[in-house]
Design a protein around this motif. Structure first.
Motif, PDB file in Angstrom:
ATOM      1  N   TRP A  49       0.846  -1.193   0.000  1.00 51.78           N
ATOM      2  CA  TRP A  49       0.000   0.000   0.000  1.00 51.78           C
ATOM      3  C   TRP A  49       0.882   1.243   0.000  1.00 51.78           C
ATOM      4  N   PRO A  50       0.592   2.226  -0.859  1.00 50.87           N
ATOM      5  CA  PRO A  50       1.504   3.370  -0.995  1.00 50.87           C
ATOM      6  C   PRO A  50       1.314   4.421   0.093  1.00 50.87           C
ATOM      7  N   CYS A  51       2.408   4.986   0.561  1.00 49.44           N
ATOM      8  CA  CYS A  51       2.378   6.131   1.460  1.00 49.44           C
ATOM      9  C   CYS A  51       2.601   7.403   0.628  1.00 49.44           C
ATOM     10  N   GLY A  52       2.015   8.496   1.081  1.00 46.96           N
ATOM     11  CA  GLY A  52       2.210   9.755   0.380  1.00 46.96           C
ATOM     12  C   GLY A  52       1.349   9.935  -0.845  1.00 46.96           C
ATOM     13  N   GLU A  53       0.357   9.087  -1.037  1.00 44.46           N
ATOM     14  CA  GLU A  53      -0.611   9.265  -2.104  1.00 44.46           C
ATOM     15  C   GLU A  53      -1.897   8.544  -1.735  1.00 44.46           C
ATOM     16  N   LEU A  54      -2.983   8.963  -2.358  1.00 45.80           N
ATOM     17  CA  LEU A  54      -4.296   8.438  -1.988  1.00 45.80           C
ATOM     18  C   LEU A  54      -4.535   7.068  -2.600  1.00 45.80           C
ATOM     19  N   ALA A  55      -5.050   6.163  -1.776  1.00 47.15           N
ATOM     20  CA  ALA A  55      -5.509   4.855  -2.244  1.00 47.15           C
ATOM     21  C   ALA A  55      -6.969   4.701  -1.848  1.00 47.15           C
ATOM     22  N   GLU A  56      -7.715   3.952  -2.642  1.00 46.75           N
ATOM     23  CA  GLU A  56      -9.126   3.714  -2.360  1.00 46.75           C
ATOM     24  C   GLU A  56      -9.383   2.219  -2.243  1.00 46.75           C
ATOM     25  N   VAL A  57     -10.202   1.853  -1.271  1.00 46.88           N
ATOM     26  CA  VAL A  57     -10.693   0.485  -1.137  1.00 46.88           C
ATOM     27  C   VAL A  57     -12.212   0.543  -1.228  1.00 46.88           C
ATOM     28  N   LEU A  58     -12.767  -0.114  -2.224  1.00 46.87           N
ATOM     29  CA  LEU A  58     -14.213  -0.165  -2.418  1.00 46.87           C
ATOM     30  C   LEU A  58     -14.715  -1.512  -1.910  1.00 46.87           C
ATOM     31  N   SER A  59     -15.905  -1.515  -1.320  1.00 50.00           N
ATOM     32  CA  SER A  59     -16.495  -2.762  -0.833  1.00 50.00           C
ATOM     33  C   SER A  59     -18.009  -2.640  -0.867  1.00 50.00           C
ATOM     34  N   PRO A  60     -18.721  -3.773  -0.902  1.00 51.23           N
ATOM     35  CA  PRO A  60     -20.179  -3.728  -1.013  1.00 51.23           C
ATOM     36  C   PRO A  60     -20.871  -3.222   0.241  1.00 51.23           C
ATOM     37  N   GLN A  61     -20.215  -3.305   1.389  1.00 46.11           N
ATOM     38  CA  GLN A  61     -20.838  -2.887   2.638  1.00 46.11           C
ATOM     39  C   GLN A  61     -19.761  -2.366   3.573  1.00 46.11           C
ATOM     40  N   PRO A  62     -19.951  -1.177   4.178  1.00 41.50           N
ATOM     41  CA  PRO A  62     -18.904  -0.628   5.047  1.00 41.50           C
ATOM     42  C   PRO A  62     -18.734  -1.441   6.321  1.00 41.50           C
ATOM     43  N   SER A  63     -17.510  -1.423   6.830  1.00 39.40           N
ATOM     44  CA  SER A  63     -17.131  -2.100   8.078  1.00 39.40           C
ATOM     45  C   SER A  63     -17.314  -3.607   8.027  1.00 39.40           C
ATOM     46  N   LEU A  64     -17.321  -4.194   6.836  1.00 43.18           N
ATOM     47  CA  LEU A  64     -17.476  -5.638   6.708  1.00 43.18           C
ATOM     48  C   LEU A  64     -16.161  -6.324   6.353  1.00 43.18           C
ATOM     49  N   LEU A  65     -15.409  -5.747   5.407  1.00 43.21           N
ATOM     50  CA  LEU A  65     -14.205  -6.401   4.900  1.00 43.21           C
ATOM     51  C   LEU A  65     -12.926  -5.602   5.142  1.00 43.21           C
ATOM     52  N   GLU A  66     -13.059  -4.333   5.512  1.00 40.56           N
ATOM     53  CA  GLU A  66     -11.880  -3.466   5.583  1.00 40.56           C
ATOM     54  C   GLU A  66     -10.806  -4.003   6.521  1.00 40.56           C
ATOM     55  N   TRP A  67     -11.235  -4.475   7.694  1.00 35.63           N
ATOM     56  CA  TRP A  67     -10.247  -4.891   8.680  1.00 35.63           C
ATOM     57  C   TRP A  67      -9.535  -6.157   8.259  1.00 35.63           C
ATOM     58  N   ARG A  68     -10.242  -7.073   7.634  1.00 38.45           N
ATOM     59  CA  ARG A  68      -9.590  -8.300   7.163  1.00 38.45           C
ATOM     60  C   ARG A  68      -8.598  -7.993   6.052  1.00 38.45           C
TER      61      ARG A  68
END
Length: 252
Positions: A49-68
């Protein structure tokens, strides 16, 4: 016009190494944080994952997959002495679950916001100040111009900043250099597709093993792989039916 390989051959070696060709993964300008999966790191420019630039993570439902998906990277940030700031999570952080990921309470900051404008403002201030090792910002309603401004605040810094957004925005334009779609897969896996990166298109989504750490110790092999359990044939029942024993009828 000469082939690109011949043009690069005429350049000084230091310059040639700095030239990026579109069919190769780009070299990020700053540091990267490993994802925890070698297969995913191989698809991310720079290997993480890059530092110093924006990255996006898209998912079908918030707080469901982000932590994994991000847990291993965030653990690395805290192991290096950084803190993790959560901006506008849709649900209160569950500390026992985050501790199972290796995140300590003293290194976790929750910024509670009420409006999309507050989320954006708080995120911009955090990345500009560079006081956090990682910033996770839930920005479901951010527009392209908002993300472009956030990207400009991040440029050249050291913060790992990931905008968490709904799957429905995948067709919208974004200034983020990296966009990843995470979806639930079979048998506790994550189906991860890199939608945008500086390099060639990713041809096939990755299927990553992602059993939640809190469940690793209590899941047996069958419950880890529920999709591989043998299915019942049509008309079969779950109960085992045995013939009743024949009892002699007493003589009258």
């Amino acid at each position: 016009m000469p082939p690109p390989a011949l043009v690069l051959a005429d350049l000084p070696s230091s310059v040639a190494r700095a030239v990026w060709r579109g069919d190769d993964l780009a070299r990020p300008g700053g540091a990267v944080v490993a994802s925890g999966w070698a297969a995913l790191d191989a698809e991310l420019p720079g290997g993480g994952w890059p530092c110093g630039e924006l990255a996006e993570v898209l998912s079908p439902q918030p707080s469901l997959l982000e932590w994994r998906l991000l847990g291993a990277a965030l653990q690395q940030v805290t192991a290096d002495g950084g803190c993790v700031v959560l901006v506008g999570p849709p649900k209160p952080p569950y500390m026992p679950g985050l501790q199972a990921l290796g995140l300590e309470p003293r290194q976790l900051i929750w910024v509670q916001t009420e409006t999309p404008a507050q989320r954006l403002w708080a995120t911009e201030q955090l990345v500009q100040a560079e006081t956090a090792g990682a910033v996770l910002a839930w920005l479901p309603q951010a527009r392209t111009e908002h993300l472009r401004r956030l990207q400009s605040r991040l440029q050249g810094g050291r913060t790992l900043c990931i905008a968490l957004r709904p799957e429905g925005v995948r067709s919208e334009a974004s200034p983020a250099g990296l966009r990843v779609l995470a979806q639930p897969g079979p048998d506790w896996t994550l189906r991860v597709q890199v939608l945008k990166r500086r390099g060639p298109l990713q041809e096939q989504a990755l299927v990553l093993p992602a059993v939640p750490r809190a469940l690793e110790a209590v899941l047996n092999r069958r419950s880890r792989l529920p999709g591989r359990s043998p299915s019942l044939s049509a008309g079969a029942r779950h109960a085992v039916v045995r013939p009743a024993p024949v009892r002699p009828v007493p003589a009258g």
